[in-house]
Every structure is written in structure tokens, then in C-alpha cells.
Design an enzyme around this catalytic site. Structure first.
Site, mmCIF file in Angstrom:
data_model
loop_
_atom_site.group_PDB
_atom_site.id
_atom_site.type_symbol
_atom_site.label_atom_id
_atom_site.label_comp_id
_atom_site.label_asym_id
_atom_site.label_seq_id
_atom_site.Cartn_x
_atom_site.Cartn_y
_atom_site.Cartn_z
ATOM 1 N N PHE A 55 0.821 -1.207 0.000
ATOM 2 C CA PHE A 55 0.000 0.000 0.000
ATOM 3 C C PHE A 55 0.861 1.267 0.000
ATOM 4 O O PHE A 55 0.757 2.116 -0.887
ATOM 5 C CB PHE A 55 -0.927 -0.039 1.224
ATOM 6 C CG PHE A 55 -1.685 1.215 1.521
ATOM 7 C CD1 PHE A 55 -2.411 1.873 0.540
ATOM 8 C CD2 PHE A 55 -1.694 1.729 2.818
ATOM 9 C CE1 PHE A 55 -3.126 3.024 0.844
ATOM 10 C CE2 PHE A 55 -2.411 2.870 3.126
ATOM 11 C CZ PHE A 55 -3.120 3.528 2.134
ATOM 12 N N ASP B 32 18.728 -13.223 5.338
ATOM 13 C CA ASP B 32 19.769 -12.861 6.292
ATOM 14 C C ASP B 32 20.604 -11.709 5.735
ATOM 15 O O ASP B 32 20.322 -11.175 4.657
ATOM 16 C CB ASP B 32 20.639 -14.069 6.640
ATOM 17 C CG ASP B 32 21.355 -14.665 5.425
ATOM 18 O OD1 ASP B 32 21.498 -13.970 4.393
ATOM 19 O OD2 ASP B 32 21.771 -15.842 5.502
ATOM 20 N N ASN C 242 9.674 -7.209 11.297
ATOM 21 C CA ASN C 242 10.006 -5.843 11.680
ATOM 22 C C ASN C 242 11.444 -5.745 12.198
ATOM 23 O O ASN C 242 12.332 -5.310 11.478
ATOM 24 C CB ASN C 242 9.001 -5.346 12.725
ATOM 25 C CG ASN C 242 7.603 -5.177 12.151
ATOM 26 O OD1 ASN C 242 7.330 -4.232 11.437
ATOM 27 N ND2 ASN C 242 6.708 -6.111 12.451
ATOM 28 N N TYR D 193 2.827 -3.884 18.216
ATOM 29 C CA TYR D 193 3.338 -3.325 16.966
ATOM 30 C C TYR D 193 4.144 -2.048 17.233
ATOM 31 O O TYR D 193 5.246 -1.871 16.718
ATOM 32 C CB TYR D 193 2.171 -3.038 16.026
ATOM 33 C CG TYR D 193 2.562 -2.407 14.708
ATOM 34 C CD1 TYR D 193 3.237 -3.135 13.742
ATOM 35 C CD2 TYR D 193 2.240 -1.079 14.435
ATOM 36 C CE1 TYR D 193 3.592 -2.566 12.528
ATOM 37 C CE2 TYR D 193 2.585 -0.501 13.229
ATOM 38 C CZ TYR D 193 3.259 -1.247 12.282
ATOM 39 O OH TYR D 193 3.612 -0.656 11.087
ATOM 40 N N LYS E 238 8.082 -1.404 16.349
ATOM 41 C CA LYS E 238 8.502 -0.312 15.464
ATOM 42 C C LYS E 238 9.483 0.618 16.178
ATOM 43 O O LYS E 238 10.413 1.147 15.553
ATOM 44 C CB LYS E 238 7.283 0.470 14.976
ATOM 45 C CG LYS E 238 6.346 -0.321 14.075
ATOM 46 C CD LYS E 238 7.021 -0.762 12.778
ATOM 47 C CE LYS E 238 7.108 0.363 11.767
ATOM 48 N NZ LYS E 238 7.609 -0.130 10.449
#
Length: 322
Positions: A15, A56, A91, A141, A145
Site C-alpha cells: 500500500f 539474512d 520488523n 506493533y 517499530k
């Protein structure tokens, strides 16, 4: 920093990543979108398949080195439908491997990390959270982050990469993910279009959030790729205003033109679920300010939803020989 010949956009089929790719291309950059699954990318970008969550350091270094990139935008990551371990890999592990990879490359690389307003957590009603606001994320989340942001800032401090962190607000625009509030509402309105009327039953729409146009967000990211004063900095990307989720839902209903009865669950209390960012630093360091209204962003969201649906219908009619 001189203008890179090529920019890698991790998550460039997504997106935000696809819009960022388009904004970079408009500025004359070459763009390579890197993602696990081949999907449409911005017109003019190339695509390289790579499972970013599983890659990796050496795999990332080989891919970036082969492409000869001068900058990387990390628009990858995830939270929806992932286990805790998968969220960490998508993440934090990805960012750690990315930073280790760029340190092996022969030239310094600009790394623009797309962070999140959710790194800040919530604030007292009326507060503008500037970059000096102490982050206290309340969601898994947001915590992940924030870890990513700190990794990038640490790398910049030691000279391993020209790292920049953009803390981006809640993005609204064409291609809105179907799991988001506006994505869910758009799907329901689209389904109801043929019936001439929609009945929407939603939870309490009391959250006040800093929403911004996808196009504005993409332009901010593209600017950060070459902004000379942004290295080692956290920069908020939002509108500087909190909007009620109910306002956005009503904007989407208006954009659709579908007569709608909206039933909202009772609020558990006063509207104190608040996030609003201060954005003065973005103007000072990037020369960026938001230019598009949320109404325009939601109109683009709806137009894209209808176009995608009509295109899918046309393909079905061709396949079935109608």
C-alpha cells in the site's frame, strides 16, 4: 548527499511502498521494488523477489549490491494476521539484517525507515507529540517499530548507514488495505452499491488520530531519501491535526454516494483515545508539509476501490466469454 541512481523500496508492492516508488520515480530516481510475492509495482519500477522476513544479512547485501542502490526505503513490516514471532521477524529482525547488510556495501547508503505514530503510544487530549515526546508504545506493533527506529538511529550514530526515521501517521488513500477500518467500510459500501442502500454497524468510532493522505506521505518519504540534514533524525510525518474516526467514515460514505444508515456502538467513555503529531521538524529538515485534504484522499480511496472492482468484473466477463 547526492541523488542516488537507484533506490530499493522494501515492501515496494504494498500500500505505502508502491506509492513511495511512484513518488521516487517522479523525482527521476530508478526504483527497484523488493518483496516476497510478485505483484504489480509502480509503473517504471523493476521488481526483485526476496522473502524479506527470512532473508539474512548476506542475502540482503547480495541483492542490494547487485542492484547498485544508493538508498533503501524500508516500507516492509507487518502486524495483521501474524504471530508474535512473525511480527518480530517482519520488523525488528529485518531491520537488523538490513543495517548489517548495508554496512558491508562499498559506499554509504541512505536508509529511510518508515516508523509509526504508534511508537509514541497515546497522549493526553489536545497534546501534539513532537519528536521530543518520550515514546511509550502501548501495542506490540508500536513497541516493535520503536525497536526498529532505535536500531536505525544507532547505526546512524556509529556511521554504519545514513539512517533516517520517519514516524508516519495513519495513512489514507487508494489501495487502502482491506483489514483497516476504511478498507472494511469501503468493501461494504461497494457491496451495497447495487442494492442502492447500505446498513453499516460499527464499533464505537471514538478514536482521535493523526490521519494523512497517502500521496503526501509518499512525497515526504521521497524527499527524505536525499534531504541532507535528516541523517540521524526522527521526523514526524502527519497533518498536525487529530481527526475522529467517525469523520472519516462519514467522508467515505459521502464519497461513495451510497445512502447509508450508520449504527455505532455506544462509546465506553469520553473521546480521550488521542494521537496528534507536531510536524514542524518535517518542514524545517525536509521542506515538507501536507498539501492534500483527507476528503481528497478518501475520494481517491473510493475511486480506486470502484475501479478495481469494475476491472475484476470485466476480466471475469472476458474469462467466461460474456
Amino acid at each position: 548527499m547526492t541523488k542516488p541512481e537507484k533506490v530499493a523500496v522494501l515492501g515496494g508492492t504494498g500500500f505505502v511502498g508502491k506509492a513511495v516508488s511512484g513518488a521516487l520515480l517522479e523525482r527521476g530516481h530508478e526504483v527497484v521494488a523488493i518483496a516476497r510475492t510478485p505483484r504489480p509495482v509502480a509503473e517504471g519500477a523493476s521488481f526483485v523477489p526476496l522473502d524479506l522476513a527470512a532473508a539474512d544479512r548476506d542475502q540482503l547485501a547480495a541483492t542490494l549490491g547487485a542492484q547498485g542502490v544508493g538508498a533503501v526505503v524500508n516500507a516492509a513490516g507487518g502486524m495483521w494476521g501474524l504471530t508474535e514471532e512473525q511480527m518480530v521477524d517482519a520488523n525488528v529482525t529485518l531491520v537488523a539484517h538490513l543495517l548489517a547488510a548495508v554496512e558491508t556495501l562499498p559506499t554509504r547508503v541512505r536508509v529511510v525507515q518508515l516508523g509509526s505514530v504508534h511508537e509514541y503510544g497515546l497522549a493526553p487530549l489536545g497534546t501534539s507529540m513532537t519528536e521530543a515526546y518520550v515514546p511509550e508504545p502501548v501495542t506490540a506493533y508500536g513497541k516493535l517499530k520503536l525497536e526498529c527506529s532505535n536500531l536505525v538511529l544507532d547505526a546512524a550514530a556509529r556511521g554504519g548507514a545514513d539512517g533516517v526515521v520517519l514516524r508516519v501517521g495513519n495513512v489514507v488513500g487508494a489501495g487502502q488495505p482491506g483489514h483497516s477500518l476504511l478498507g472494511v467500510v469501503a468493501a461494504k459500501l461497494l457491496e451495497a452499491r447495487s442494492h442502492g442502500q447500505a446498513e453499516l454497524t460499527l464499533g464505537a468510532l471514538v478514536s482521535l488520530r493523526d490521519f494523512l493522505s497517502l500521496t503526501d506521505a509518499a512525497e515526504a518519504v521521497a524527499t527524505a531519501v536525499t534531504a541532507p540534514g535528516a541523517v540521524g533524525e526522527v521526523v514526524n510525518i502527519g497533518t498536525g491535526h487529530a481527526h475522529n474516526a467517525r469523520q472519516l467514515v462519514n467522508m467515505l460514505i459521502d464519497a461513495s454516494g451510497v445512502p447509508t444508515t450508520l449504527t455505532e456502538a455506544p462509546a465506553p467513555g469520553p473521546e480521550t483515545d488521542w494521537q496528534q503529531m507536531g510536524i514542524e521538524k518535517a518542514a524545517a529538515l525536509l521542506g515538507w508539509t501536507p498539501r492534500r485534504s483527507l476528503a481528497d484522499a478518501i475520494a481517491e480511496l473510493w475511486a480506486a476501490t470502484v475501479a478495481e472492482s469494475d476491472g475484476a468484473l470485466a476480466e471475469t466477463e472476458v474469462d467466461t466469454g460474456r
